[in-house]
Motif scaffolding. Structure first.
Motif, PDB file in Angstrom:
ATOM      1  N   THR A 115      32.062 -71.036-156.419  1.00  0.00           N
ATOM      2  CA  THR A 115      31.661 -72.304-157.019  1.00  0.00           C
ATOM      3  C   THR A 115      32.725 -72.681-158.370  1.00  0.00           C
ATOM      4  N   VAL A 116      32.817 -71.560-159.139  1.00  0.00           N
ATOM      5  CA  VAL A 116      33.483 -71.877-160.620  1.00  0.00           C
ATOM      6  C   VAL A 116      34.872 -72.184-160.203  1.00  0.00           C
ATOM      7  N   ALA A 163      24.090 -65.268-162.911  1.00  0.00           N
ATOM      8  CA  ALA A 163      25.357 -65.706-162.183  1.00  0.00           C
ATOM      9  C   ALA A 163      25.272 -66.973-161.518  1.00  0.00           C
ATOM     10  N   SER A 164      24.082 -67.476-161.082  1.00  0.00           N
ATOM     11  CA  SER A 164      24.189 -68.952-160.771  1.00  0.00           C
ATOM     12  C   SER A 164      24.025 -70.192-161.832  1.00  0.00           C
ATOM     13  N   ARG A 165      23.161 -69.344-162.888  1.00  0.00           N
ATOM     14  CA  ARG A 165      23.111 -70.353-164.051  1.00  0.00           C
ATOM     15  C   ARG A 165      24.562 -70.465-164.810  1.00  0.00           C
ATOM     16  N   LEU A 166      25.345 -69.539-164.636  1.00  0.00           N
ATOM     17  CA  LEU A 166      26.688 -69.691-165.475  1.00  0.00           C
ATOM     18  C   LEU A 166      27.441 -70.482-164.727  1.00  0.00           C
ATOM     19  N   SER A 167      27.352 -70.521-163.230  1.00  0.00           N
ATOM     20  CA  SER A 167      28.404 -71.017-162.442  1.00  0.00           C
ATOM     21  C   SER A 167      27.915 -72.560-162.438  1.00  0.00           C
ATOM     22  N   GLU A 168      26.593 -73.002-162.613  1.00  0.00           N
ATOM     23  CA  GLU A 168      26.142 -74.445-162.559  1.00  0.00           C
ATOM     24  C   GLU A 168      26.407 -74.766-163.902  1.00  0.00           C
ATOM     25  N   GLU A 205      33.965 -59.879-159.548  1.00  0.00           N
ATOM     26  CA  GLU A 205      34.167 -58.531-159.930  1.00  0.00           C
ATOM     27  C   GLU A 205      32.884 -58.114-159.812  1.00  0.00           C
ATOM     28  N   ALA A 206      31.942 -58.738-160.449  1.00  0.00           N
ATOM     29  CA  ALA A 206      30.462 -58.327-160.525  1.00  0.00           C
ATOM     30  C   ALA A 206      29.588 -58.229-159.022  1.00  0.00           C
ATOM     31  N   GLY A 207      30.439 -58.747-157.950  1.00  0.00           N
ATOM     32  CA  GLY A 207      29.757 -58.944-156.744  1.00  0.00           C
ATOM     33  C   GLY A 207      28.940 -60.046-156.366  1.00  0.00           C
ATOM     34  N   TRP A 208      29.041 -61.351-157.217  1.00  0.00           N
ATOM     35  CA  TRP A 208      28.437 -62.560-157.175  1.00  0.00           C
ATOM     36  C   TRP A 208      29.459 -63.440-156.565  1.00  0.00           C
ATOM     37  N   MET A 209      29.644 -63.268-155.177  1.00  0.00           N
ATOM     38  CA  MET A 209      31.023 -64.098-154.858  1.00  0.00           C
ATOM     39  C   MET A 209      30.726 -65.522-154.532  1.00  0.00           C
ATOM     40  N   GLN A 210      29.684 -66.209-154.163  1.00  0.00           N
ATOM     41  CA  GLN A 210      29.509 -67.524-153.969  1.00  0.00           C
ATOM     42  C   GLN A 210      29.582 -68.388-155.140  1.00  0.00           C
TER      43      GLN A 210
END
Length: 696
Positions: free
Chosen positions: A238-239, A112-117, A229-234
């Protein structure tokens, strides 16, 4: 009764597994996965997997996600935006992609964080810096009553596009907010354009935007929504915040309004769900600014879901009047041509807003239709079905159908765990809701083992996912505090000293109260609930004067916000009456409070409400102590009648709000919704245990 409620909606909590042998396709996949390793030839094959058709690729990736030795390799493939973009656009692979995400995140592979970054790195506008807003160290949402009045004034001045007339209206003028009257709406004079799917943009009409720009926008919307939807709100925030900044810098084009509205409503959902209310307020302000530009060419379903997210924000902030108004506006814009996801989400949120306004007939109509549509369109293992079940459990708990609520919550949790595994934001919420339902269900027996198991899981998950001062963690700790208090009471009744448990409970309650004061301020329903919880605890700890002050604070805040005859007010009045009756020996004061509590319960819920038992027993104790035997006999007889009514309801499986089995069209749902009368003095109504799944 629970089985009948579930069967009426065709809910199957235990689908039978398939025992069929593996197909040649599955065996081929296993062979392919078995050949993968870290050697150069295998790595070359892995790097070329993205060339496979999407239906094959998602199956390969899902099987790789089940092999611990391949998860690092899979992570490096999926963080490539081109690869992930292909899959996130493939709707048939949605559930599998969610399971892949859950599997990787559970193994500390931070997809999740890698994709948003990666998205921000590639598509962030140069010079655009995300404002650093501490998650909970933000300004208070509401400082005092004056702030609420100012917000009401702002709402009066807000103009909203009316899909029925094409004119602008003020939401505060909507008759939907006056539930004591019958409400009706006029059908539009001209048909609303039919849109089978929500179209974010028309490529032919926005050719001034280059293809790369359209791809960036499309990916941002899809990725941001997938992460929430996957639960990774932060990461979702960011995205979507990055995309919102990018959209602001685009030159004018025909569909800029639809793009901005869609981005902002998705962003508002993520911020509200993550309890980041300062960011949510900023996003809301942007939405309201755009709202004045809405016209008939904006898809009605986009307006409906935007208003739904505004309603959800107010709901999360415990500002139920505004949540109710916005959900009604969303219903006005909802049409059968909207995508199933949007229809279900609008129905779910409107149902929740009706529940907290004690408008149970409308809530039943809406949530039953949402559950049915989620089951039929998405199936029994889909997240949207789990979401609808969770809200159905919320409804059942509030209409005193506690046993049925427990069963529905259990099924909702099973659906979410099947998709997300154990270490997930959405799963933690389901554990907490089920824990509280168990707490209410087992209150008379004192067996809180199931409730304790689920709340411990909720707390542990939240500790791993959110900061220590997060409202969602505080919410789970509040349920745990209630359980510790009841467990301590039971052990004390057996002659054991359980002061440590009570002190733990006090620490958890104070933590939740201080956080609520910091985020919401003094004048908020949630803050009042925390005062009430402390009042009950101090009563148990023999700190009676402190308990009295806490209950009085809760009553004042709830009365100021909700009115003198709201269920929440009656609940707190009953708690103070109990303190005066059993501990402080203020029997005449207790008598007055019990009578007020009974009056509120009878006004709202009728003669069979479960909470009346405690008030009737309390009055009997008061009159027995005062030697007023005439009144004692009167209320002892009333208590016997209540017990007969409750027994009949249980043995005959009666429910004031049985599941609605008819599958109405959206147009029929809207018509019934806006023409339904709310008769709050109905003698046949049952009562909620609490105003929401969270305890008082």
């Amino acid at each position: 009764m629970a089985g009948q409620q579930l069967a009426a909606l065709n809910i199957n909590p235990n689908p039978s597994p398939s025992n069929s042998p593996k197909s040649l396709y599955d065996l081929s996949l296993q062979c392919l996965i078995g050949s993968m390793n870290t050697k150069v030839p295998a790595l070359d094959r892995i790097s070329r997997l993205a060339e496979l058709p999407r239906n094959l690729l998602i199956d390969v990736y899902e099987m790789m996600s089940q092999q611990e030795s391949l998860k690092d390799t899979l992570l490096e493939e999926l963080v490539k935006l081109e690869v992930f973009s292909r899959l996130v656009r493939y709707s048939a692979a949605r559930s599998k992609l969610l399971r892949i995400m859950a599997s990787l995140m559970a193994s500390k592979k931070m997809l999740a964080s890698r994709l948003s970054e990666n998205y921000v790195s590639r598509y962030g506008v140069p010079g655009q810096e995300e404002e650093e807003v501490p998650l909970l160290k933000a300004e208070k949402i509401s400082q005092d009553q004056a702030a609420l009045e100012n917000r009401s004034s702002d709402l009066d001045q807000l103009l909203i596009y009316d899909i029925q007339t094409g004119a602008s209206i003020s939401p505060s003028s909507s008759s939907f907010e006056r539930p004591s009257q019958c409400m009706s709406i006029q059908e539009p004079q001209s048909p609303v354009p039919s849109l089978a799917e929500l179209t974010l943009y028309n490529k032919a009409a926005v050719e001034e935007l280059p293809a790369e720009e359209l791809r960036a926008i499309d990916l941002g919307l899809r990725l941001g929504s997938f992460l929430s939807e996957a639960g990774w709100m932060q990461e979702s925030i960011t995205v979507l915040a990055c995309l919102n900044g990018r959209l602001k810098h685009l030159p004018p084009h025909k569909h800029w309004l639809e793009m901005r509205l869609d981005c902002l409503q998705r962003l508002l959902y993520a911020e509200s769900a993550h309890c980041n209310f300062k960011l949510a307020q900023r996003t809301y302000d942007e939405l309201v600014g755009l709202n004045k530009s809405i016209h008939s060419r904006v898809p009605g379903q986009l307006v409906a879901i935007a208003y739904t997210q505004i309603s959800a924000m107010y709901f999360a902030r415990n500002e139920y009047n505004y949540s109710h108004i916005w959900s009604g506006l969303a219903m006005q814009h909802l049409r059968g041509s909207a995508p199933p996801r949007i229809i279900i989400d609008v129905l779910r949120q409107a149902a929740k807003a009706c529940v907290v306004k004690r408008d149970f007939a409308r809530a039943n109509l809406l949530i039953c239709q949402a559950v049915r549509r989620a089951r039929e369109h998405f199936g029994l293992t889909h997240q949207k079905y789990g979401d609808a079940l969770l809200d159905y459990g919320f409804f059942l708990l509030n209409v005193d159908s506690v046993f049925q609520s427990v069963n529905v919550y259990k099924e909702a949790l099973a659906v979410r765990r099947g998709i997300f595994g154990n270490m997930n934001f959405h799963v933690a919420i389901a554990h907490e809701d089920l824990s509280y339902a168990y707490y209410v269900h087992e209150y008379s027996t004192g067996d809180f083992s199931c409730a304790q198991d689920h709340v411990d899981k909720a707390v542990n998950i939240m500790k791993n996912l959110v900061p220590s001062n997060h409202l969602m963690l505080a919410s789970a700790k509040r349920v745990k505090a209630l359980l510790l208090e009841e467990i301590a009471l039971d052990k004390m009744a057996d002659g054991m000293d359980e002061e440590d448990l009570l002190l733990q409970s006090e620490e958890l309650h104070n933590f939740a109260l201080l956080l609520s004061l910091e985020v919401f301020g003094e004048v908020n329903v949630q803050t009042a609930k925390h005062y009430g919880n402390l009042g009950r605890l101090y009563q148990t700890m023999n700190r009676f004067e402190e308990a009295e002050r806490m209950h009085q604070k809760a009553i004042k805040i709830k009365t100021d916000l909700l009115g003198a005859f709201d269920y929440e007010v009656g609940l707190s009045i009953g708690h103070l009456a109990s303190l005066y009756n059993y501990q402080m020996k203020k029997y005449r004061d207790a008598e007055k409070l019990y009578l007020r509590s009974i009056d509120i319960s009878l006004r709202l819920f009728g003669h069979s409400y479960s909470g009346l038992e405690y008030d009737y027993l309390g009055l009997c104790h008061v009159y027995e102590t005062l030697h007023d035997f005439e009144k004692y006999l009167r209320y002892a007889h009333t208590l016997e009648n209540w017990q007969m009514l409750r027994g009949q309801n249980l043995t005959q499986n009666k429910s004031s709000y049985p599941a609605i089995e008819v599958d109405y069209s959206i147009e029929e749902v809207r018509s019934k919704f806006f023409n339904m009368c709310v008769c709050k003095n109905s003698p046949t109504r049952s009562a909620p245990v609490e105003s929401d799944a969270s305890p008082n």
